[in-house]
Design a protein around this motif. Sequence first.
Motif, PDB file in Angstrom:
ATOM      1  N   SER A   1      34.300 -11.613 -31.323  1.00  0.00           N
ATOM      2  CA  SER A   1      34.397 -10.292 -31.947  1.00  0.00           C
ATOM      3  C   SER A   1      35.392  -9.445 -31.180  1.00  0.00           C
ATOM      4  O   SER A   1      35.535  -9.583 -29.963  1.00  0.00           O
ATOM      5  N   VAL A   2      36.090  -8.574 -31.905  1.00  0.00           N
ATOM      6  CA  VAL A   2      37.041  -7.647 -31.282  1.00  0.00           C
ATOM      7  C   VAL A   2      36.857  -6.283 -31.916  1.00  0.00           C
ATOM      8  O   VAL A   2      36.728  -6.170 -33.144  1.00  0.00           O
ATOM      9  N   ALA A   3      36.824  -5.249 -31.076  1.00  0.00           N
ATOM     10  CA  ALA A   3      36.803  -3.883 -31.602  1.00  0.00           C
ATOM     11  C   ALA A   3      37.896  -3.079 -30.910  1.00  0.00           C
ATOM     12  O   ALA A   3      38.138  -3.244 -29.715  1.00  0.00           O
ATOM     13  N   TYR A   4      38.576  -2.274 -31.707  1.00  0.00           N
ATOM     14  CA  TYR A   4      39.536  -1.309 -31.149  1.00  0.00           C
ATOM     15  C   TYR A   4      38.817   0.036 -31.140  1.00  0.00           C
ATOM     16  O   TYR A   4      38.634   0.634 -32.205  1.00  0.00           O
ATOM     17  N   GLY A   5      38.348   0.493 -29.994  1.00  0.00           N
ATOM     18  CA  GLY A   5      37.510   1.691 -29.962  1.00  0.00           C
ATOM     19  C   GLY A   5      36.251   1.435 -30.772  1.00  0.00           C
ATOM     20  O   GLY A   5      35.553   0.440 -30.555  1.00  0.00           O
ATOM     21  N   GLN A   6      35.988   2.309 -31.752  1.00  0.00           N
ATOM     22  CA  GLN A   6      34.799   2.144 -32.596  1.00  0.00           C
ATOM     23  C   GLN A   6      35.088   1.238 -33.789  1.00  0.00           C
ATOM     24  O   GLN A   6      34.202   0.958 -34.587  1.00  0.00           O
ATOM     25  N   HIS A   7      36.347   0.798 -33.915  1.00  0.00           N
ATOM     26  CA  HIS A   7      36.774   0.140 -35.146  1.00  0.00           C
ATOM     27  C   HIS A   7      36.718  -1.384 -34.985  1.00  0.00           C
ATOM     28  O   HIS A   7      37.511  -1.955 -34.243  1.00  0.00           O
ATOM     29  N   PRO A   8      35.770  -2.070 -35.660  1.00  0.00           N
ATOM     30  CA  PRO A   8      35.720  -3.530 -35.521  1.00  0.00           C
ATOM     31  C   PRO A   8      36.877  -4.186 -36.268  1.00  0.00           C
ATOM     32  O   PRO A   8      37.163  -3.829 -37.419  1.00  0.00           O
ATOM     33  N   ALA A   9      37.572  -5.123 -35.617  1.00  0.00           N
ATOM     34  CA  ALA A   9      38.688  -5.808 -36.265  1.00  0.00           C
ATOM     35  C   ALA A   9      38.366  -7.281 -36.498  1.00  0.00           C
ATOM     36  O   ALA A   9      39.019  -7.944 -37.315  1.00  0.00           O
ATOM     37  N   LEU A  10      37.374  -7.803 -35.773  1.00  0.00           N
ATOM     38  CA  LEU A  10      36.949  -9.196 -35.959  1.00  0.00           C
ATOM     39  C   LEU A  10      35.463  -9.247 -35.646  1.00  0.00           C
ATOM     40  O   LEU A  10      35.018  -8.685 -34.640  1.00  0.00           O
ATOM     41  N   ASN A  11      34.695  -9.904 -36.519  1.00  0.00           N
ATOM     42  CA  ASN A  11      33.236  -9.930 -36.377  1.00  0.00           C
ATOM     43  C   ASN A  11      32.702 -11.349 -36.340  1.00  0.00           C
ATOM     44  O   ASN A  11      32.650 -12.033 -37.360  1.00  0.00           O
ATOM     45  N   GLY A  12      32.346 -11.813 -35.153  1.00  0.00           N
ATOM     46  CA  GLY A  12      31.619 -13.084 -35.040  1.00  0.00           C
ATOM     47  C   GLY A  12      32.351 -14.295 -35.596  1.00  0.00           C
ATOM     48  O   GLY A  12      31.737 -15.134 -36.257  1.00  0.00           O
ATOM     49  N   ALA A  13      33.648 -14.425 -35.282  1.00  0.00           N
ATOM     50  CA  ALA A  13      34.419 -15.556 -35.824  1.00  0.00           C
ATOM     51  C   ALA A  13      34.122 -16.833 -35.042  1.00  0.00           C
ATOM     52  O   ALA A  13      34.100 -16.831 -33.811  1.00  0.00           O
ATOM     53  N   SER A  14      33.884 -17.924 -35.769  1.00  0.00           N
ATOM     54  CA  SER A  14      33.707 -19.235 -35.139  1.00  0.00           C
ATOM     55  C   SER A  14      34.597 -20.235 -35.862  1.00  0.00           C
ATOM     56  O   SER A  14      34.617 -20.270 -37.097  1.00  0.00           O
ATOM     57  N   LEU A  15      35.339 -21.011 -35.098  1.00  0.00           N
ATOM     58  CA  LEU A  15      36.200 -22.032 -35.706  1.00  0.00           C
ATOM     59  C   LEU A  15      36.593 -23.074 -34.679  1.00  0.00           C
ATOM     60  O   LEU A  15      36.406 -22.874 -33.482  1.00  0.00           O
ATOM     61  N   ARG A  16      37.128 -24.190 -35.165  1.00  0.00           N
ATOM     62  CA  ARG A  16      37.567 -25.283 -34.295  1.00  0.00           C
ATOM     63  C   ARG A  16      38.930 -25.783 -34.723  1.00  0.00           C
ATOM     64  O   ARG A  16      39.234 -25.777 -35.916  1.00  0.00           O
ATOM     65  N   VAL A  17      39.681 -26.254 -33.737  1.00  0.00           N
ATOM     66  CA  VAL A  17      40.920 -26.992 -34.031  1.00  0.00           C
ATOM     67  C   VAL A  17      40.893 -28.252 -33.181  1.00  0.00           C
ATOM     68  O   VAL A  17      40.686 -28.169 -31.966  1.00  0.00           O
ATOM     69  N   LYS A  18      41.092 -29.395 -33.841  1.00  0.00           N
ATOM     70  CA  LYS A  18      41.126 -30.648 -33.076  1.00  0.00           C
ATOM     71  C   LYS A  18      42.569 -31.014 -32.759  1.00  0.00           C
ATOM     72  O   LYS A  18      43.502 -30.492 -33.357  1.00  0.00           O
ATOM     73  N   ARG A  19      42.725 -31.933 -31.834  1.00  0.00           N
ATOM     74  CA  ARG A  19      44.027 -32.490 -31.512  1.00  0.00           C
ATOM     75  C   ARG A  19      44.694 -33.063 -32.763  1.00  0.00           C
ATOM     76  O   ARG A  19      44.019 -33.730 -33.552  1.00  0.00           O
ATOM     77  N   GLY A  20      45.974 -32.803 -32.940  1.00  0.00           N
ATOM     78  CA  GLY A  20      46.673 -33.412 -34.069  1.00  0.00           C
ATOM     79  C   GLY A  20      46.207 -32.906 -35.417  1.00  0.00           C
ATOM     80  O   GLY A  20      46.277 -33.622 -36.416  1.00  0.00           O
ATOM     81  N   GLU A  21      45.723 -31.669 -35.456  1.00  0.00           N
ATOM     82  CA  GLU A  21      45.208 -31.104 -36.704  1.00  0.00           C
ATOM     83  C   GLU A  21      45.898 -29.758 -36.943  1.00  0.00           C
ATOM     84  O   GLU A  21      46.099 -28.985 -36.006  1.00  0.00           O
TER      85      GLU A  21
END
Length: 236
Positions: free
Chosen positions: A8-28
């Motif tokens: 998650s990322v917030a700029y001050g009170q302003h949320p810009a990203l909420n609970g992101a989950s992801l994966r990247v594998k080798r060669g993908e």
Amino acid sequence: MLEVSDLSVAYGQHPALNGASLRVKRGEIVVILGANGAGKSTLLKAISGICEGRVSGSVTLEGEELVGLPPHRIVEAGVALVPEGRGVFGDLTVMENLLLGAYAERAREEEAGNLDRVLSLFPKLGERRGQQVRTMSGGEQQMVAIGRAMMSNPALLTLDEPSLGLSPLLSKELFQSLKAVRDTGIGILLVEQNARASLAIADRGYLLENTRIIHEDSAAKLRSDPAVQAAYLGGG
Ligand code: ATP
């Protein structure tokens, strides 16, 4: 290889990203699709340690936690970013720009090998090695930016809207060259608004809407998903 969990990322009170989950594998190749302001650049900046906002959650590469590390340590860990707008040095030559990418310790021993790899992926950069970058076309400058990132010998290459401002033909060339980068075993995390071209080369994709990842699927399934077609592929 790359594992983002509940980021998650917030700029001050302003949320810009909420609970992101992801994966990247080798060669993908993994693409993040989303509208303006969805939080795509914020996600890449948070992974690279250059986000001005408050970051929480976890980002690991080969098990090493990256959140909280300074940007140069994240480069040493194996993450390279091609920022939006490329960030190349226009007054320097192609070769000078490429060599600037090799400042990381992990890159120094491999410098000659990395340079060979970059010049074989982008033969034009070899032909134009002495040319000032600001005199090059947008597509060529984007190749310089990708080549420079590759000089840090990354395990993961992240790119923020690399096709922005390129003609359809140059975008196609650019995306083909990303396939060649992937085939060297590097993982690629790509943020794009050009959904059609990026899904054509991606293995998997995530949809980021209004600060949240709302969907994940194979690129083939995303391409044929009517909701994706309506929102990102202009109905077709
Ligand atoms: P675009 O495609 O337009 O670049 P994006 O999906 O990459 O969009 P971000 O740049 O991540 O979006 O921005 C997400 C939100 O965070 C936006 O509302 C933006 O205004 C805000 N934002 C981004 N950077 C900052 C900052 N340094 N300070 C305050 N707010 C910011």
